[in-house]
Design a protein around this motif. Sequence first.
Motif, PDB file in Angstrom:
ATOM      1  N   VAL A 108       0.864  -1.225  -0.021  1.00  0.00           N
ATOM      2  CA  VAL A 108      -0.066  -0.090   0.093  1.00  0.00           C
ATOM      3  C   VAL A 108       0.918   1.194   0.004  1.00  0.00           C
ATOM      4  O   VAL A 108       0.463   2.033  -0.701  1.00  0.00           O
ATOM      5  N   GLY A 109       1.868   1.099   0.625  1.00  0.00           N
ATOM      6  CA  GLY A 109       2.717   2.328   0.959  1.00  0.00           C
ATOM      7  C   GLY A 109       3.489   2.571  -0.391  1.00  0.00           C
ATOM      8  O   GLY A 109       3.851   3.634  -1.007  1.00  0.00           O
ATOM      9  N   ASN A 110       4.105   1.431  -0.912  1.00  0.00           N
ATOM     10  CA  ASN A 110       4.758   1.507  -2.143  1.00  0.00           C
ATOM     11  C   ASN A 110       4.042   1.985  -3.395  1.00  0.00           C
ATOM     12  O   ASN A 110       4.348   2.890  -4.233  1.00  0.00           O
ATOM     13  N   GLU A 111       2.681   1.778  -3.407  1.00  0.00           N
ATOM     14  CA  GLU A 111       1.879   2.138  -4.539  1.00  0.00           C
ATOM     15  C   GLU A 111       1.724   3.575  -4.274  1.00  0.00           C
ATOM     16  O   GLU A 111       1.729   4.454  -5.507  1.00  0.00           O
ATOM     17  N   ARG A 112       1.569   4.154  -3.264  1.00  0.00           N
ATOM     18  CA  ARG A 112       1.530   5.659  -2.879  1.00  0.00           C
ATOM     19  C   ARG A 112       2.860   6.314  -3.452  1.00  0.00           C
ATOM     20  O   ARG A 112       2.842   7.483  -3.936  1.00  0.00           O
ATOM     21  N   LEU A 113       3.854   5.884  -2.909  1.00  0.00           N
ATOM     22  CA  LEU A 113       5.451   6.225  -3.354  1.00  0.00           C
ATOM     23  C   LEU A 113       5.177   6.349  -4.519  1.00  0.00           C
ATOM     24  O   LEU A 113       5.732   7.469  -5.422  1.00  0.00           O
ATOM     25  N   GLU A 114       4.881   5.373  -5.450  1.00  0.00           N
ATOM     26  CA  GLU A 114       5.090   5.072  -7.002  1.00  0.00           C
ATOM     27  C   GLU A 114       4.073   6.239  -7.628  1.00  0.00           C
ATOM     28  O   GLU A 114       4.573   6.925  -8.467  1.00  0.00           O
ATOM     29  N   GLU A 115       2.917   6.665  -6.991  1.00  0.00           N
ATOM     30  CA  GLU A 115       1.999   7.615  -7.432  1.00  0.00           C
ATOM     31  C   GLU A 115       2.537   8.989  -7.362  1.00  0.00           C
ATOM     32  O   GLU A 115       2.445   9.938  -8.090  1.00  0.00           O
ATOM     33  N   ILE A 116       3.417   9.190  -6.178  1.00  0.00           N
ATOM     34  CA  ILE A 116       4.059  10.552  -5.965  1.00  0.00           C
ATOM     35  C   ILE A 116       5.313  10.745  -7.111  1.00  0.00           C
ATOM     36  O   ILE A 116       5.466  11.571  -7.572  1.00  0.00           O
ATOM     37  N   GLU A 117       5.875   9.656  -7.238  1.00  0.00           N
ATOM     38  CA  GLU A 117       6.926   9.713  -8.311  1.00  0.00           C
ATOM     39  C   GLU A 117       6.726   9.875  -9.511  1.00  0.00           C
ATOM     40  O   GLU A 117       7.256  10.475 -10.384  1.00  0.00           O
ATOM     41  N   ASN A 118       5.448   9.077  -9.922  1.00  0.00           N
ATOM     42  CA  ASN A 118       4.989   9.152 -11.311  1.00  0.00           C
ATOM     43  C   ASN A 118       3.576   9.339 -11.234  1.00  0.00           C
ATOM     44  O   ASN A 118       2.694   8.434 -11.039  1.00  0.00           O
ATOM     45  N   PRO A 119       2.927  10.674 -11.364  1.00  0.00           N
ATOM     46  CA  PRO A 119       1.873  11.133 -11.097  1.00  0.00           C
ATOM     47  C   PRO A 119       0.931  10.325 -12.294  1.00  0.00           C
ATOM     48  O   PRO A 119      -0.474  10.263 -12.211  1.00  0.00           O
ATOM     49  N   GLU A 120       1.317  10.149 -13.325  1.00  0.00           N
ATOM     50  CA  GLU A 120       0.676   9.344 -14.436  1.00  0.00           C
ATOM     51  C   GLU A 120       0.090   8.026 -14.109  1.00  0.00           C
ATOM     52  O   GLU A 120      -0.999   7.711 -14.545  1.00  0.00           O
ATOM     53  N   LEU A 121       0.789   7.288 -13.295  1.00  0.00           N
ATOM     54  CA  LEU A 121       0.425   6.030 -12.515  1.00  0.00           C
ATOM     55  C   LEU A 121      -0.922   6.131 -11.788  1.00  0.00           C
ATOM     56  O   LEU A 121      -1.679   5.427 -11.982  1.00  0.00           O
ATOM     57  N   ALA A 122      -0.791   7.241 -10.856  1.00  0.00           N
ATOM     58  CA  ALA A 122      -1.993   7.406 -10.183  1.00  0.00           C
ATOM     59  C   ALA A 122      -3.222   7.829 -11.113  1.00  0.00           C
ATOM     60  O   ALA A 122      -4.349   7.278 -10.642  1.00  0.00           O
ATOM     61  N   THR A 123      -3.088   8.708 -12.123  1.00  0.00           N
ATOM     62  CA  THR A 123      -3.885   9.032 -13.125  1.00  0.00           C
ATOM     63  C   THR A 123      -4.639   7.740 -13.550  1.00  0.00           C
ATOM     64  O   THR A 123      -6.053   7.499 -13.592  1.00  0.00           O
TER      65      THR A 123
END
Length: 282
Positions: A108-123
């Motif tokens: 869960v924490g890693n997913e959030r870190l990934e999204e912060i690093e790569n906003p396109e992934l969150a989108t």
Amino acid sequence: MSNIKLFESKKVRSQWNEGEQRWYFSIIDVVEILSEADNARRYWSDLKRKLKKEGFDELYEKIVQLRMEAKDGKLRETDAADATTLLRIIQSIPSPKAEPFKRWLAQVGNERLEEIENPELATQRIRETYKMKGYSDDWIEKRMRGIAVRDELTDEWKKRGVKEQKEYSILTAEISRSTFGMTPTEYKKFKELNRPTENLRDHMTDLELIFTMLGEASTTEIARNRDAQGFIENLTAAYEGGTVAGNARKELESKTGQKVVTKKNYKKLTEGEKRKQLKDKQ
């Protein structure tokens, strides 16, 4: 972002703290899953005393009381902790389930870190979530654009000395009032959205989303061009930005004879798309 996380098909309530940029998890939910105790609350009470004796002196400072939705649908205060504190608590629960839970929490924490690093992934993840819920592609595009417009506005407020949380809420309410004639709270009641976890914008029609964007984008431009500083000056910008959108809404309504504001919610927004998908499959 979802405020419910799943672990082995069981729910763990959580809240994202935007100011601290971290998740908070319901401790009692985690304790109930790992301990399998008949009385999870009593188990947690005993565990708190045990942790204190073990030298975890800052435990009570780390625990926060958050209002989360209970099984009866009502908001109730419950002990919550961030990932670091929760992992420390998990270490003291003798259970074979603890290790997979640690891996899940890290994911869960890693997913959030990934999204912060790569906003396109969150989108991408947000788009997939809306698609799974049955929203049309056109609606999703407007919703995603609305998120970007909102982020730009809050970034501007942050630069201009507006305090997060309460002041953001007041300014947002002013934009909404000036645009639609009602605050977000009043708007939710109008749409008969009673659950506290229901996001108003997820229940808006295309036009409602468009005028929401117009109000917030106008507010950003006014604040920027006037170099508005502090809460009061930005409150004036919020009123004027919302008024731009409000006047445009009234003009459209006068031309079409139809109200922009509607009681339609998620169920009605997705019914047409689901019927279309069903027809395509036949």
